[in-house]
Write an enzyme that holds these catalytic residues in place. Sequence first.
Site, PDB file in Angstrom:
ATOM      1  N   CYS A 139      65.888  36.235  71.567  1.00 10.21           N
ATOM      2  CA  CYS A 139      66.356  35.912  70.204  1.00 10.21           C
ATOM      3  C   CYS A 139      66.075  37.092  69.274  1.00 10.21           C
ATOM      4  CB  CYS A 139      65.671  34.660  69.689  1.00 10.21           C
ATOM      5  SG  CYS A 139      66.087  34.323  67.971  1.00 10.21           S
ATOM      6  N   ILE A 140      67.109  37.589  68.629  1.00  8.77           N
ATOM      7  CA  ILE A 140      66.953  38.799  67.821  1.00  8.77           C
ATOM      8  C   ILE A 140      66.092  38.562  66.574  1.00  8.77           C
ATOM      9  CG2 ILE A 140      69.174  38.460  66.611  1.00  8.77           C
ATOM     10  CD1 ILE A 140      69.407  41.607  66.741  1.00  8.77           C
TER      11      ILE A 140
END
Lengths: 95, 130
Positions: B77-78
């Site tokens: 997840c960025i």
Amino acid sequence: MSTLHVLSHSPFSDTRLGSCLRLLGSDDALLLSGDAVYAVLPQGSALTPLQEKTVFILEEDLLARNLDCPQWATCVDYPAFVELSIRYDKVNSWL
Amino acid sequence: MKFAIALYSAAHAPSSRRALRFAEAALASGHEIVRLFFYQDGVHSASSNIVTPQDEQDIAQQWATFVSQHQLDGVVCIAAALRRGVLNEDEAARYQRPGVNLKAPWELSGLGQLHDAIQTADRLICFGGP
């Protein structure tokens, strides 16, 4: 719809196990992993009516804590854990 | 059977190891893992800067090897990664940070990838906590 509830927190550190047992349906089952396997201790099962439920225990985590599998539970390895996650419609992890 | 696996814990948490063992067992049983999504503290399980004591298992390395070996879709997840300082080359350059600690086989992407994986998979299995 059946659900496999996966617990990893110790029953002595919070109320997850109690909360989980309250909403456990008749088709549902419990898989104890990590510190949640301490629920097999007599002190633990005295608090909770685990014996009447379908309970699976991750064998590796039980052995790591030098605990024995009680008669009312079934010990599973990882391939069996995978199989359980398919046998039940949903897997709910109590993160 | 198609699995989507979400991991919420760092590599030093036992749950990260359990997730890895589950994923290995799923593939060994002939099932498919459509995506691994590393979320919240799970982004640390993808960091390449982790140094594990010699007498302990290097779970972060084992994850990277597992994902590479089986050519799996390992998504980090960025938003969770940026706030925890887990950056790939692009993000380190974008925010002018000195270190890069996310490399192949990992990819930074959004939560939509988790949603998409859940739609595609027959089962979503989450691992986190202790």
